[in-house]
Enzyme design. Structure first.
Site, PDB file in Angstrom:
ATOM      1  CB  CYS A  10      -1.005   0.081   1.292  1.00  0.00           C
ATOM      2  SG  CYS A  10       0.167  -0.088   2.754  1.00  0.00           S
TER       3      CYS A  10
HETATM    4  O1  LIG Z   1       0.502   1.816   5.430  1.00  0.00           O
HETATM    5  P1  LIG Z   1      -0.624   2.777   4.597  1.00  0.00           P
HETATM    6  O2  LIG Z   1      -1.916   1.920   4.934  1.00  0.00           O
HETATM    7  O3  LIG Z   1      -0.266   3.312   3.377  1.00  0.00           O
HETATM    8  O4  LIG Z   1      -0.740   3.811   5.893  1.00  0.00           O
HETATM    9  C1  LIG Z   1      -1.746   4.898   5.574  1.00  0.00           C
HETATM   10  C2  LIG Z   1      -3.224   4.511   6.487  1.00  0.00           C
HETATM   11  O5  LIG Z   1      -3.806   3.623   5.796  1.00  0.00           O
HETATM   12  C3  LIG Z   1      -3.799   5.918   6.562  1.00  0.00           C
HETATM   13  O6  LIG Z   1      -5.094   5.397   7.226  1.00  0.00           O
HETATM   14  C4  LIG Z   1      -3.078   7.021   7.282  1.00  0.00           C
HETATM   15  O7  LIG Z   1      -4.017   7.999   7.337  1.00  0.00           O
HETATM   16  C5  LIG Z   1      -1.885   7.190   6.421  1.00  0.00           C
HETATM   17  O8  LIG Z   1      -2.109   7.973   5.364  1.00  0.00           O
HETATM   18  C6  LIG Z   1      -1.031   6.261   6.220  1.00  0.00           C
HETATM   19  O9  LIG Z   1       0.053   6.374   5.540  1.00  0.00           O
HETATM   20  P2  LIG Z   1       1.375   6.880   5.972  1.00  0.00           P
HETATM   21  O10 LIG Z   1       2.166   6.703   4.756  1.00  0.00           O
HETATM   22  O11 LIG Z   1       1.419   8.397   6.160  1.00  0.00           O
HETATM   23  O12 LIG Z   1       1.994   6.121   7.123  1.00  0.00           O
END
Ligand SMILES: O=P(O)(O)O[C@H]1[C@H](O)[C@@H](O)[C@H](O)[C@H](O)[C@@H]1OP(=O)(O)O
Length: 927
Positions: free
Chosen positions: A845
């Site tokens: 993801c």
């Molecule tokens: O590992 P991810 O799912 O890409 O992490 C996202 C998360 O799903 C989302 O809910 C949160 O708001 C953040 O955007 C997370 O991405 P980061 O790259 O900021 O850790």
């Protein structure tokens, strides 16, 4: 006593300060005897007769495991069990495991603290944001029930490898129950009195007795050091879950970083620098150009030089990161780390279940390969490349349009020339050496090699592109009289597009020199072949005469004893010749002819490259940079996945055969949404993954301690050399040992699952995801056909008996066509197909942290249910155990220094149910 949090500090990562680890003087403790590379100590826990603080309240218990290091006497929080609700006799499914390198000795003391959890949603255990690593205030979430401790040696030496300890209140006075610690050896029979232990499922009992065989090595012992050389900082977790026939299965979860996260990007950037420096040099050596082209070249060169400097700076920065093996999600936008994949890990599940063979299930988890620093305002590679090509095709008169295929072809020919010319020169010199030694056999074998390489060389120019490029360059020379356009070798498709648009005018305006002798190139080119033929003829003659000489000298005579007059003639007319002198002038001619061809072809093809570079500077170079960045991240993951797969399947002859006859399918599961920035990420990822088709692997025998993979090639084609220990290498099929290139078939299926995807489905556009899934379905089908065609019939018939691949493919196709919202079935089917085809699994993801963690834990539990008969009533509990206390929450912690999945309630409402984490494990997190 000082309390530390495992995994949040440097110490947590490396376990012991290096000086101590290496100094036997300092460590005088008894090591635990263990099987190499296996965890040192594993145990499971259960409590009995717990006393509730308030008598009418049912207990919800959790055990926190801490380690008291014998050196520093500090208490380090190590892990926790899951929360078991509503019983005074909790049996915990989450066990405790200490990985091979953990500094644990017989003298190490383990402390077990039992808590009663009042409010699960607030029990975000061991949140490292708390200063001094203090417990959350008890009244908020949990209350202390009792604790006990033991020395590791006591457990190891205990009768039946089981300790039954009294849990006491903090003042050490009152006994509030018992805690049982049972030593576990994965794969061995577990003894113990089970009568008292019940699960939290009403009325259900699970016998603790195993009916299992001794542990079987899942990957060969000889190659373990090779595999471990690429893995770092393992995190291990242990569970036991009931099967549908009330037996226990044991599951070990392991998550490791890889040194390849940094090694591959460094190798790749070095290759880019080499390739670009060579191209810049060739541009400089293009010779005189008319003022228009010369100015263009100057401009291109100044930009290209800047780009090389930039790559060199990035490499210098990366080289400072010696020993690094992990880039956290919070560093994804850092410019100097752009080539490094985000949060790359091997996520492994090892299952030992009764009656079944031990099994390993691997997934590589990594952030979607994407150019975070450049951002996604204008979209990602898929869109940017398409737009760039369309615009380039339709621009004015300044450039000659060569399609991406032709530009790639030009690069390929240039690369062949650069490789073949020195090779041919070497073989020609070897031929002369054989000649001077007057050795017919070595002369013949040198000639064979020389002929083969020269034929390849001649063949490399058999392309219309070279002709059109020669013409184009001719017209670009000073004084070129320009009349007719040099038309590159355009495909029918290109021709028609060009005719439909104002291209006609543009093409008409492109020059042609009326004096250009189109046949001159044919003559120069043919001369190489002709001079090779002269050498062949001469060698034949020399050898023939020599054999006649020999026969003559040996007293050649006809059957009736009289001398053969013709032979006598030949001996008298050709006295013993100097082979070297005979061949030397011919070799010189070959080299000269070749030099002439190389000179012309190199310049003309470099001129083709100039066209691509000249358009839209510096955007064109930024696009190359973006593609390089995304490719580097994807490649690091792929090499890691390939090496792991190879090491775990080395002893499977079917796999090895598949590897060299078909190649491996590499399946990527994407969880990105098709909304906002993640559209751009998905566009980057799709191109990065599809670019992996340019990669082939080659297995070689390791000759030194340096076992890291070596990368060669250039942007159009890379070869990754993977080294294996001599004993293992020897046992490989001949084709692999002979260096046959092993191919990969990357495929991507994406299904957005979060709240952004809900928006995309309601108000936006999901066409990107739909077309990616459709295109990649076709690729899977293609792979399946090759697999069916190339694998031996007996293998296929057995394979078909075991698997209904056709049915799975049809099902996948129907699901893709169905255009259902958040159709996660697509991902499950694609993953199953990949596993059945012996492929390499990836889950991605944005950061491979939150959604990826939900997905891999779900996949693990689904495998336990489908392949290992996990009891259906325990599916959700197993899932919650893994999500609450498993490797993935550690992944979150190491990324953002907080043990909490970054989801809020609103986001979770949008998730398909089985992707939602258990209460208390998610919330606002500073990502
Ligand atoms: O590992 P991810 O799912 O890409 O992490 C996202 C998360 O799903 C989302 O809910 C949160 O708001 C953040 O955007 C997370 O991405 P980061 O790259 O900021 O850790």
């Amino acid at each position: 006593m000082e309390i530390k949090e495992e995994g949040t500090s440097e110490e947590g990562q490396h376990f012991l300060p290096a000086a101590q680890a290496n100094d036997p003087e300092v460590i005088q403790f008894t090591s635990i005897q263990k099987i190499p590379n296996e965890p040192q100590l594993e145990f499971i826990l259960a409590c009995r007769d717990l006393v509730a603080p308030v008598s009418d309240r049912k207990l919800n218990t959790v055990v926190q495991i801490s380690v008291i290091h014998p050196v520093e006497q500090t208490l380090t929080r190590y892990s926790s069990t899951e929360i078991v609700e509503g019983t005074k006799d909790p049996l915990f499914l989450t066990g405790v495991t200490f990985p091979p390198d953990y500094p644990i000795y017989e003298e190490t003391r383990i402390k077990l603290t039992v808590y009663d959890v009042k409010d699960k949603s607030h029990d975000t255990i061991r949140t490292s944001v708390l200063p001094e690593h203090k417990d959350p205030p008890p009244e908020v979430a949990r209350s202390f029930l009792g604790c006990a401790s033991f020395k590791v040696g006591e457990l190891l030496k205990s009768k039946e490898q089981l300790l039954s300890l009294s849990l006491r209140t903090s003042d050490g006075g009152k006994v509030v129950g018992t805690i049982e610690v049972s030593l576990v050896k994965m794969g061995e029979i577990e003894d113990g009195d089970t009568d008292h232990i019940t699960t939290d499922v009403q009325g259900q009992k699970c016998a603790l007795m195993y009916e299992s065989t001794a542990p079987e090595s899942l990957s060969g012992k000889e190659n373990l050091p090779f595999m471990n050389a690429v893995l770092r900082n393992p995190v291990c977790k242990l569970y036991r879950f009931p099967t549908s026939d009330n037996k226990w299965m044991r599951i070990r979860e392991q998550m490791s970083e890889s040194i390849l996260s940094f090694h591959i990007p460094k190798e790749l950037i070095s290759l880019h620098i080499k390739e670009d420096l060579c191209r810049n040099q060739e541009l400089k050596e293009l010779g005189d150009l008319s003022p228009h082209w010369d100015n263009l070249r100057k401009n291109v060169l100044s930009h290209c030089d800047q780009m090389v400097t930039m790559y060199q700076d990035i490499l210098t920065e990366l080289s400072k990161e010696t020993g690094s093996s992990f880039k956290s999600s919070s560093s994804k936008g850092e410019k100097t780390l752009e080539f490094v994949p985000v949060n790359l890990h091997l996520q492994r599940m090892q299952v030992h279940s009764p009656h079944l063979k031990d099994a390993l299930y691997d997934v590589i988890t990594v952030g979607a390969p994407a150019a975070h620093f450049q951002g996604f305002k204008n979209g990602g590679l898929r869109k940017l490349l398409h737009r760039f090509e369309t615009e380039r095709r339709n621009t004015g008169y300044q450039f000659i349009y060569y399609s991406p295929e032709n530009t790639a072809k030009a690069k390929e020919v240039l690369s062949s020339i650069n490789q073949l010319q020195p090779l041919i020169a070497t073989h020609a010199d070897l031929l002369l050496t054989s000649a001077s030694q007057r050795s017919p056999d070595s002369l013949k074998s040198s000639l064979k090699l020389l002929s083969e390489k020269t034929e390849l060389f001649v063949h490399a120019f058999k392309d219309q592109l070279v002709r059109s490029a020669l013409l184009a360059l001719y017209t670009a020379r000073p004084g070129g009289i320009l009349k007719k356009p040099p038309s590159p070798n355009v495909s029918t498709e290109e021709k028609s597009t060009q005719h439909d648009t104002p291209q006609l005018r543009r093409q008409d305006s492109i020059p042609h020199h009326s004096d250009y002798d189109e046949e001159e190139w044919d003559r120069v080119w043919a001369n190489v072949g002709k001079s090779l033929n002269c050498i062949i003829a001469k060698v034949d003659k020399l050898i023939e005469r020599d054999s006649h000489n020999e026969e003559g000298a040996g007293g050649s005579s006809s059957k009736d004893g009289e001398a053969d007059p013709t032979l006598e003639d030949s001996i008298t007319s050709h006295p013993r010749e100097d082979w070297y002198e005979q061949l030397h002038p011919l070799i010189l001619t070959l080299k000269e002819c070749m030099g002439e061809v190389v000179n012309r072809a190199k310049q003309s093809l470099t001129f083709v490259l100039l066209q691509e570079l000249a358009y839209s500077l510096p955007q064109c170079l930024m696009l190359t940079l973006r593609r390089d960045i995304v490719f580097s991240q994807a490649l690091a993951g792929l090499v890691c996945g390939f090496i792991i797969k190879l090491h775990t399947s080395l002893h499977d002859p079917g796999f090895l055969q598949q590897l060299h006859t078909v190649g491996l399918i590499v399946q990527y599961e994407g969880l990105l949404s098709t909304y906002s920035d993640e559209i751009g990420m998905l566009e980057d990822m799709a191109v990065g993954i599809s670019d992996l088709r340019k990669v082939a692997f080659k297995i070689t025998e390791a000759t030194s301690n340096d076992v890291l993979p070596v990368l060669t090639g250039r942007r159009e084609h890379y070869v990754v050399e993977v080294k294996l220990p001599a004993t293992v290498f020897e046992s490989l099929p001949l084709q692999i040992k002979e260096g046959q290139l092993l191919h990969v078939y990357p495929v991507l299926f994406n299904v957005g699952i979060n709240e952004q995807q809900t928006l995309a489905e309601r108000f936006g556009d999901v066409s990107l995801q739909e077309s990616i899934n459709q295109e990649n379905f076709e690729l899977v089908q293609e792979y399946y056909s090759i697999f069916m065609e190339k694998m031996p019939p007996d293998y296929i018939s057995h394979f078909q008996e075991q698997n209904d691949l056709k049915g799975l493919l049809d099902n996948l196709h129907q699901n893709i066509q169905a255009k259902k919202r958040k159709n996660v079935e697509i991902m499950w089917l694609a993953a199953t197909i990949c596993r059945k085809l012996n492929g390499i699994r990836f889950t991605c993801c944005k950061s491979a942290k939150d959604r990826t963690s939900m997905s891999v834990t779900l996949e693990q539990c689904s495998i336990l249910r489908d392949e290992h008969q996990l009891h259906k009533d325990f599916f959700i509990r197993a899932l919650d155990c893994m999500r609450r206390e498993g490797c993935r929450i550690e992944n979150v912690l190491k990324n953002i220094k907080c043990r909490r999945y970054a989801f809020n309630m609103l986001q979770l409402m949008a998730f398909p149910k089985c992707y939602r984490p258990p209460e208390g494990t998610y919330g606002k997190a500073d990502t």
